[in-house]
Design an enzyme around this catalytic site. Structure first.
Site, PDB file in Angstrom:
ATOM      1  N   SER A 148      -6.466  10.128   5.174  1.00 39.41           N
ATOM      2  CA  SER A 148      -6.892  10.356   3.791  1.00 39.41           C
ATOM      3  C   SER A 148      -8.411  10.219   3.681  1.00 39.41           C
ATOM      4  CB  SER A 148      -6.225   9.304   2.895  1.00 39.41           C
ATOM      5  OG  SER A 148      -6.923   9.146   1.680  1.00 39.41           O
ATOM      6  N   TYR A 161      -3.682   1.224  -0.612  1.00 39.45           N
ATOM      7  CA  TYR A 161      -3.607   2.558  -0.005  1.00 39.45           C
ATOM      8  C   TYR A 161      -4.772   2.756   0.956  1.00 39.45           C
ATOM      9  CZ  TYR A 161      -3.307   7.714   0.047  1.00 39.45           C
ATOM     10  OH  TYR A 161      -3.202   9.040   0.412  1.00 39.45           O
TER      11      TYR A 161
HETATM   12  P1  NAP Z   1       3.460  11.631  -1.293  1.00 35.77           P
HETATM   13  O1  NAP Z   1       4.049  11.348  -2.624  1.00 35.77           O
HETATM   14  O2  NAP Z   1       2.325  10.795  -0.854  1.00 35.77           O
HETATM   15  O3  NAP Z   1       4.587  11.572  -0.133  1.00 35.77           O
HETATM   16  C1  NAP Z   1       5.822  11.792  -0.545  1.00 35.77           C
HETATM   17  C2  NAP Z   1       6.764  11.980   0.607  1.00 35.77           C
HETATM   18  O4  NAP Z   1       6.941  10.760   1.318  1.00 35.77           O
HETATM   19  C3  NAP Z   1       8.080  12.389   0.021  1.00 35.77           C
HETATM   20  O5  NAP Z   1       8.694  13.345   0.844  1.00 35.77           O
HETATM   21  C4  NAP Z   1       8.856  11.075   0.040  1.00 35.77           C
HETATM   22  O6  NAP Z   1      10.220  11.282   0.218  1.00 35.77           O
HETATM   23  C5  NAP Z   1       8.324  10.465   1.327  1.00 35.77           C
HETATM   24  N1  NAP Z   1       8.576   9.034   1.431  1.00 35.77           N
HETATM   25  C6  NAP Z   1       8.045   8.052   0.671  1.00 35.77           C
HETATM   26  N2  NAP Z   1       8.509   6.862   1.097  1.00 35.77           N
HETATM   27  C7  NAP Z   1       9.344   7.109   2.146  1.00 35.77           C
HETATM   28  C8  NAP Z   1      10.144   6.302   3.007  1.00 35.77           C
HETATM   29  N3  NAP Z   1      10.154   4.963   2.894  1.00 35.77           N
HETATM   30  N4  NAP Z   1      10.881   6.911   3.954  1.00 35.77           N
HETATM   31  C9  NAP Z   1      10.874   8.254   4.088  1.00 35.77           C
HETATM   32  N5  NAP Z   1      10.140   9.081   3.304  1.00 35.77           N
HETATM   33  C10 NAP Z   1       9.396   8.497   2.347  1.00 35.77           C
HETATM   34  O7  NAP Z   1       3.156  13.177  -1.273  1.00 35.77           O
HETATM   35  P2  NAP Z   1       1.923  14.033  -0.750  1.00 35.77           P
HETATM   36  O8  NAP Z   1       0.851  14.052  -1.780  1.00 35.77           O
HETATM   37  O9  NAP Z   1       2.530  15.286  -0.240  1.00 35.77           O
HETATM   38  O10 NAP Z   1       1.308  13.210   0.483  1.00 35.77           O
HETATM   39  C11 NAP Z   1       1.875  13.303   1.763  1.00 35.77           C
HETATM   40  C12 NAP Z   1       1.000  12.473   2.690  1.00 35.77           C
HETATM   41  O11 NAP Z   1      -0.365  12.909   2.583  1.00 35.77           O
HETATM   42  C13 NAP Z   1       0.988  10.998   2.315  1.00 35.77           C
HETATM   43  O12 NAP Z   1       0.866  10.217   3.481  1.00 35.77           O
HETATM   44  C14 NAP Z   1      -0.293  10.863   1.476  1.00 35.77           C
HETATM   45  O13 NAP Z   1      -0.792   9.550   1.502  1.00 35.77           O
HETATM   46  C15 NAP Z   1      -1.195  11.809   2.210  1.00 35.77           C
HETATM   47  N6  NAP Z   1      -2.326  12.342   1.451  1.00 35.77           N
HETATM   48  C16 NAP Z   1      -2.118  12.976   0.279  1.00 35.77           C
HETATM   49  C17 NAP Z   1      -3.240  13.537  -0.377  1.00 35.77           C
HETATM   50  C18 NAP Z   1      -3.119  14.261  -1.686  1.00 35.77           C
HETATM   51  O14 NAP Z   1      -4.178  14.508  -2.300  1.00 35.77           O
HETATM   52  N7  NAP Z   1      -1.932  14.594  -2.145  1.00 35.77           N
HETATM   53  C19 NAP Z   1      -4.499  13.440   0.194  1.00 35.77           C
HETATM   54  C20 NAP Z   1      -4.647  12.736   1.395  1.00 35.77           C
HETATM   55  C21 NAP Z   1      -3.541  12.210   2.025  1.00 35.77           C
HETATM   56  P3  NAP Z   1      11.248  11.168  -1.020  1.00 35.77           P
HETATM   57  O15 NAP Z   1      11.148  12.452  -1.742  1.00 35.77           O
HETATM   58  O16 NAP Z   1      12.548  10.962  -0.344  1.00 35.77           O
HETATM   59  O17 NAP Z   1      10.817  10.003  -1.858  1.00 35.77           O
HETATM   60  C1  GCO Z   2      -6.405   8.698  -5.324  1.00 41.12           C
HETATM   61  C2  GCO Z   2      -5.711   9.838  -4.645  1.00 41.12           C
HETATM   62  C3  GCO Z   2      -6.176   9.930  -3.204  1.00 41.12           C
HETATM   63  C4  GCO Z   2      -5.483  11.064  -2.511  1.00 41.12           C
HETATM   64  C5  GCO Z   2      -5.923  11.192  -1.111  1.00 41.12           C
HETATM   65  C6  GCO Z   2      -7.371  11.531  -0.981  1.00 41.12           C
HETATM   66  O1  GCO Z   2      -5.772   8.026  -6.146  1.00 41.12           O
HETATM   67  O2  GCO Z   2      -7.599   8.512  -5.034  1.00 41.12           O
HETATM   68  O3  GCO Z   2      -4.309   9.682  -4.694  1.00 41.12           O
HETATM   69  O4  GCO Z   2      -5.937   8.723  -2.557  1.00 41.12           O
HETATM   70  O5  GCO Z   2      -4.111  10.872  -2.504  1.00 41.12           O
HETATM   71  O6  GCO Z   2      -5.569  10.113  -0.321  1.00 41.12           O
HETATM   72  O7  GCO Z   2      -7.619  11.887   0.359  1.00 41.12           O
END
Ligand code: NAP
Ligand code: GCO
Length: 268
Positions: A148, A161
């Site tokens: 992230s 986080y």
């Molecule tokens: P998210 O809400 O962070 O991830 C949701 C996913 O994780 C869902 O499929 C959820 O499954 C699953 N999950 C949560 N707890 C779990 C557990 N204990 N066991 C198995 N599955 C579990 O959604 P996202 O935004 O797509 O992010 C995906 C990844 O990218 C995460 O690691 C997040 O931190 C990272 N990330 C996101 C962003 C952003 O801007 N969105 C940016 C940087 C990094 P269920 O549907 O079954 O709950």
């Molecule tokens: C926040 C956001 C971020 C993104 C992502 C950025 O609250 O700042 O959720 O943390 O999820 O991780 O790279």
């Protein structure tokens, strides 16, 4: 001329994507299937996993679903064993499952802090540990940890986080260090701000339709002046899962539209 793109193919590989019921994990799993992999998708909510499988099938994407809480070491070992029987030894693991709690630090309980660390850091350790023996035996493997911006930057209210994602960057380097000699590469992808349900609260327009202040802030910090999409991550994810990245190890590839290299656009 040999088809250089062949090195980007995932043909015949077995890929496990955790947390693939929606968002980034869903998109990466779909991309891996299109790149030729046999794909195992994981989620920990039965209804959402079943709904996700319907969505994959509507897109003509073949996946096999595995219901498992990735923080549970016993269930993870069982899941990896089941995948081995159904699809074969895992060649590619994407530790994508995640959660976030946006709470001011002094209002956050230690239990809430630990919950975030458990999913975002301990679970990648648990799932990596479960697939590494098979990768060692096969003589190759790819582990991709979804890091992230918060692996590099702090922000108010996301102490748990950011601690988890900073730790995940170092876990990535440690897996690379410990297993590089077995031809196993472990790298991270650091998405910028991506439009998924997880960031929806940061983009919701006001009752008068005005732009959310955080939406305006992120656009001012992104040279591309937009939020990322889950599709923006699929090319980098395929690269890091493919033979094309066999000499890339311990890196975090930031797919952030330029945020980390940019001071920000002055608001006029
Ligand atoms: P998210 O809400 O962070 O991830 C949701 C996913 O994780 C869902 O499929 C959820 O499954 C699953 N999950 C949560 N707890 C779990 C557990 N204990 N066991 C198995 N599955 C579990 O959604 P996202 O935004 O797509 O992010 C995906 C990844 O990218 C995460 O690691 C997040 O931190 C990272 N990330 C996101 C962003 C952003 O801007 N969105 C940016 C940087 C990094 P269920 O549907 O079954 O709950
Ligand atoms: C926040 C956001 C971020 C993104 C992502 C950025 O609250 O700042 O959720 O943390 O999820 O991780 O790279």
């Amino acid at each position: 001329m040999e088809d250089i793109l062949k090195s980007f193919s995932l043909e015949g590989k077995v890929a496990l994507v955790t947390g693939a019921t929606y968002g980034i994990g869903f998109e990466i799993a779909a991309a891996y299937s299109k790149a030729g992999a046999k794909v195992a998708v994981n989620g920990h909510n039965k209804e959402r996993l079943e709904k996700a499988v319907e969505e994959y099938h509507k897109l003509g994407i073949e996946v096999k679903a595995y219901l498992c809480d990735v923080t549970n070491e016993f269930d993870v070992a069982e899941m990896v064993e089941e995948i081995g029987k159904d699809l074969g030894t895992v060649d590619i693991l994407v530790n994508n499952a995640g959660m976030i709690k946006r709470i001011p630090m002094c209002e956050m309980s230690a239990t809430e802090f630990r919950e975030v660390i458990d999913v975002d850091l301990t679970a990648p350790f648990i799932v990596s540990k479960a697939v590494l023996p098979g990768m060692i035996e096969k003589g190759h493997g790819k582990i991709i940890n979804i890091c992230s911006m918060m692996s590099e930057l702090g922000r108010e209210t996301v102490s748990a986080y950011a601690s988890a994602k900073g730790g995940l960057k170092m876990l990535t380097r440690n897996i690379a260090a410990e297993f590089g000699g077995y031809n196993i590469q472990c790298n991270g992808i650091g998405p910028g701000y991506i439009a998924t349900p997880q960031t929806a609260p940061l983009r919701e327009p006001g009752p008068d339709g005005s732009m959310h202040p955080f939406d305006r802030f992120i656009r001012s910090r992104t040279p591309a002046n937009r939020w990322g999409t889950t599709e923006d991550l699929t090319g980098p994810a395929i690269f890091l899962a493919s033979d094309a990245s066999d000499f890339v190890n311990g890196q975090v590839l930031y797919v952030d539209g330029g945020i980390l290299g940019y001071i920000g656009r002055q608001e006029n």
